[in-house]
Design an enzyme around this catalytic site. Structure first.
Site, PDB file in Angstrom:
ATOM      1  N   ASP B  32       0.859  -1.186   0.000  1.00 16.52           N
ATOM      2  CA  ASP B  32       0.000   0.000   0.000  1.00 16.52           C
ATOM      3  C   ASP B  32       0.892   1.230   0.000  1.00 16.52           C
ATOM      4  O   ASP B  32       2.021   1.191   0.488  1.00 16.52           O
ATOM      5  CB  ASP B  32      -0.931   0.015   1.217  1.00 16.52           C
ATOM      6  CG  ASP B  32      -2.166   0.884   0.982  1.00 16.52           C
ATOM      7  OD1 ASP B  32      -3.256   0.322   0.781  1.00 16.52           O
ATOM      8  OD2 ASP B  32      -2.042   2.129   0.966  1.00 16.52           O
ATOM      9  N   ASP B  54       4.453   2.481  -4.170  1.00 15.92           N
ATOM     10  CA  ASP B  54       3.759   3.466  -5.001  1.00 15.92           C
ATOM     11  C   ASP B  54       3.618   2.846  -6.393  1.00 15.92           C
ATOM     12  O   ASP B  54       4.594   2.742  -7.128  1.00 15.92           O
ATOM     13  CB  ASP B  54       4.585   4.752  -5.050  1.00 15.92           C
ATOM     14  CG  ASP B  54       3.991   5.768  -6.033  1.00 15.92           C
ATOM     15  OD1 ASP B  54       2.919   5.494  -6.605  1.00 15.92           O
ATOM     16  OD2 ASP B  54       4.620   6.818  -6.233  1.00 15.92           O
ATOM     17  N   TYR B 147     -12.286   8.806 -13.434  1.00 18.25           N
ATOM     18  CA  TYR B 147     -12.385   7.475 -12.825  1.00 18.25           C
ATOM     19  C   TYR B 147     -12.925   6.465 -13.845  1.00 18.25           C
ATOM     20  O   TYR B 147     -12.370   5.379 -14.010  1.00 18.25           O
ATOM     21  CB  TYR B 147     -13.299   7.541 -11.597  1.00 18.25           C
ATOM     22  CG  TYR B 147     -13.461   6.229 -10.884  1.00 18.25           C
ATOM     23  CD1 TYR B 147     -12.472   5.747 -10.024  1.00 18.25           C
ATOM     24  CD2 TYR B 147     -14.607   5.445 -11.056  1.00 18.25           C
ATOM     25  CE1 TYR B 147     -12.617   4.538  -9.377  1.00 18.25           C
ATOM     26  CE2 TYR B 147     -14.756   4.237 -10.403  1.00 18.25           C
ATOM     27  CZ  TYR B 147     -13.758   3.783  -9.562  1.00 18.25           C
ATOM     28  OH  TYR B 147     -13.900   2.581  -8.922  1.00 18.25           O
ATOM     29  N   LYS B 151     -11.080   3.164 -15.382  1.00 15.85           N
ATOM     30  CA  LYS B 151     -11.592   1.797 -15.220  1.00 15.85           C
ATOM     31  C   LYS B 151     -11.939   1.161 -16.566  1.00 15.85           C
ATOM     32  O   LYS B 151     -11.792  -0.047 -16.753  1.00 15.85           O
ATOM     33  CB  LYS B 151     -12.802   1.801 -14.284  1.00 15.85           C
ATOM     34  CG  LYS B 151     -12.443   2.141 -12.827  1.00 15.85           C
ATOM     35  CD  LYS B 151     -11.437   1.135 -12.240  1.00 15.85           C
ATOM     36  CE  LYS B 151     -11.209   1.334 -10.746  1.00 15.85           C
ATOM     37  NZ  LYS B 151     -10.260   0.344 -10.181  1.00 15.85           N
TER      38      LYS B 151
END
Lengths: 252, 243
Positions: B32, B54, B147, B151
């Protein structure tokens, strides 16, 4: 018998051979009480014997899913013997392959009778039992032919699978508020009796495999795994989906 | 035992996936961008490694896989859960926000998968990749252009990588969550009006707890999905069926 499906009643149509047989055997191994619904009495009885020999529970019911009276009898017999239906897998299907100019009306009706009408009335009978209990899983057999044309001309078959895909979407939307999940599986080229003639020659097999990114045709157990997943608690938030298991065939 | 790397493992779907895969016996690498959250997830698990990664940095992704190999000796699967979202109408949206969303969600999915798959190819044993798409991989959402673009990109990225990597026995599939109860959607779900609108489009009538996405990821990282590659698997409570 313990397992993921311990005690669940699973009706599998066309369970005498091929992918239906693989699904029925897997359900038997994972604890379900299996109804082997099959048009050929010998094939059906044989699979039920195999399930019981492995320590599972199974009954065989001879049924032609294109006949609504047979379908009613199948569900009545299931309720009588095993009380209810938790899972329905509509696998029974035929492929009437012809060039468009050669199809007769009778052949068209037969194709649609098994693959479309049969699936619908099995879903209807299952829904009757599932809605009051607010639970149930239905998996229909579509095909990659619901997305693209088959590799040989068989417009009636492709049309029937397209219909199954959309029927799955519409029944899923209608039954979701009742807690019933409805999905489909879309196998690519899979080694079964139905594809035996295509895959029997080296050229036929090579042609198919060359088009599959994973470099092999599917085995009935590959597809059975996908079907059992859709019937399991793991897939509880999935409904209305046609799960493609084709080794990448549809990708390009 | 299988070794699985999970990016974005500090919260939401990533954290739930780490727990689900650890339960079945995987050695889990919890990556993470926030080390503290990765450590929280890994701290509850028997055989887990927490790592600050990252995903927008190729060097960071390489280090992630090197450390995985050092600790566990192998890598069998990667699940790319790292993702970010920011709302705003397309004509007002800031360029740096757009770049950030695409960098994490799209390029990050590729960079992290690339590093892991290089190790799988070197080891010669294949493996699985699961990418987190979204219902917004296939339908739009007003005010979420960056977004949705990211996706949509993940869906095509996953499908094409499936083609590139099939020859190595590496399967790549994409899950498409609908409304999931995670920190990312907490604000929308807390607003009664927005929640009602989201539920109107969800036939099952409830958001999914992250575990219901993790169970599908478990299937896609197992042999049970042996003939599936390049597939998009919605886990959306029927939203696409009703759209």
């Amino acid at each position: 018998m313990s397992g993921r499906f311990a005690g669940k009643v699973a009706v599998v149509t066309g369970a005498g051979r091929g992918m239906g047989r693989a699904v029925a055997l897997r359900f038997g191994r994972e604890g379900a009480r299996v109804v082997v619904a099959e048009v050929n009495p010998e094939h059906g009885a044989q699979v039920a014997v195999e399930i019981r020999a492995a320590g599972g529970t199974a009954i065989a019911v001879t049924v032609d899913v294109s006949q609504t009276s047979d379908v009613s009898r199948l569900f009545a017999a299931t309720v009588k013997e095993l009380d209810t239906v938790d899972i329905l897998v509509n696998n029974a299907g035929i492929a009437v392959a012809r060039p468009i100019l050669d199809y007769t009306e009778e052949e068209w009706e037969r194709q649609m009778g098994v693959n479309v009408k049969g699936v619908f009335f099995c879903c209807q009978e299952a829904a009757r039992l599932m809605i009051p209990r607010r639970q149930g899983k239905i998996v229909n057999f579509a095909s990659t032919s619901a997305f693209v044309s088959s590799s040989k001309p068989e417009v009636a078959y492709d049309t029937s699978k397209g219909a199954v895909r959309q029927m799955t979407v519409s029944i899923a939307a209608e039954l979701a508020p009742h807690g019933v999940n409805v999905n489909a599986v879309a196998p690519g080229t899979t080694a079964t009796e139905m594809t035996r003639s295509t895959l029997a020659t080296e050229e036929g097999l090579a042609w198919q495999v060359a088009r599959i990114p994973m470099g092999r045709v599917g085995q009935p157990d590959d597809i059975a795994s996908a079907v059992l997943f859709l019937c399991s608690a793991e897939a509880s938030y999935i409904t209305g989906h046609t799960l493609v298991a084709d080794g990448g065939w549809l990708l390009y | 035992m299988a070794v699985t790397i999970i990016t974005g493992a500090g919260s939401g779907i990533g954290a739930a996936t780490a727990r689900e895969l650890a339960r079945r016996g995987d050695s889990v690498v919890c990556a993470d961008v926030r080390l503290d959250t990765a450590e929280t997830t890994a701290g509850e698990l028997p055989e887990a490694l927490a790592m600050e990664v990252d995903v927008t940095s190729a060097a960071s992704c390489s280090r992630m896989v090197e450390e995985t190999l050092r600790r566990f000796g192998d890598v069998n699967s990667i699940v790319t859960c790292a993702g970010v979202e920011k709302h705003g109408p397309g004509h007002e949206f800031a360029e740096e926000d757009f770049d950030w969303i695409i960098a994490v969600n799209l390029k990050g999915s590729w960079l992290s998968a690339r590093s892991a798959v290089r190790a799988m190819i070197d080891a010669g044993h294949g493996g699985t990749v699961v990418m987190i798409g979204s219902i917004n991989s296939v339908v739009g959402n007003p005010g979420a252009s960056a977004y949705c673009a990211s996706k949509g990109g993940v869906l095509m990225l996953g499908r094409t990588l499936a083609l590139d990597w099939a020859q190595f026995g590496v399967r790549v599939n994409i899950v498409g969550p609908g409304v999931v109860d995670t920190p990312m959607s907490a604000k929308s779900l807390a607003d009664p009006q927005r929640r009602a609108r989201m539920m109107e489009r969800t036939p099952l009538g409830r958001p999914a707890p992250p575990g219901e996405i993790a169970s599908v990821i478990a299937f896609l990282t197992s042999d049970a999905s042996s003939f599936m590659t390049g597939a998009y698997v919605p886990v959306d409570g029927g939203s696409l069926a009703a759209w």
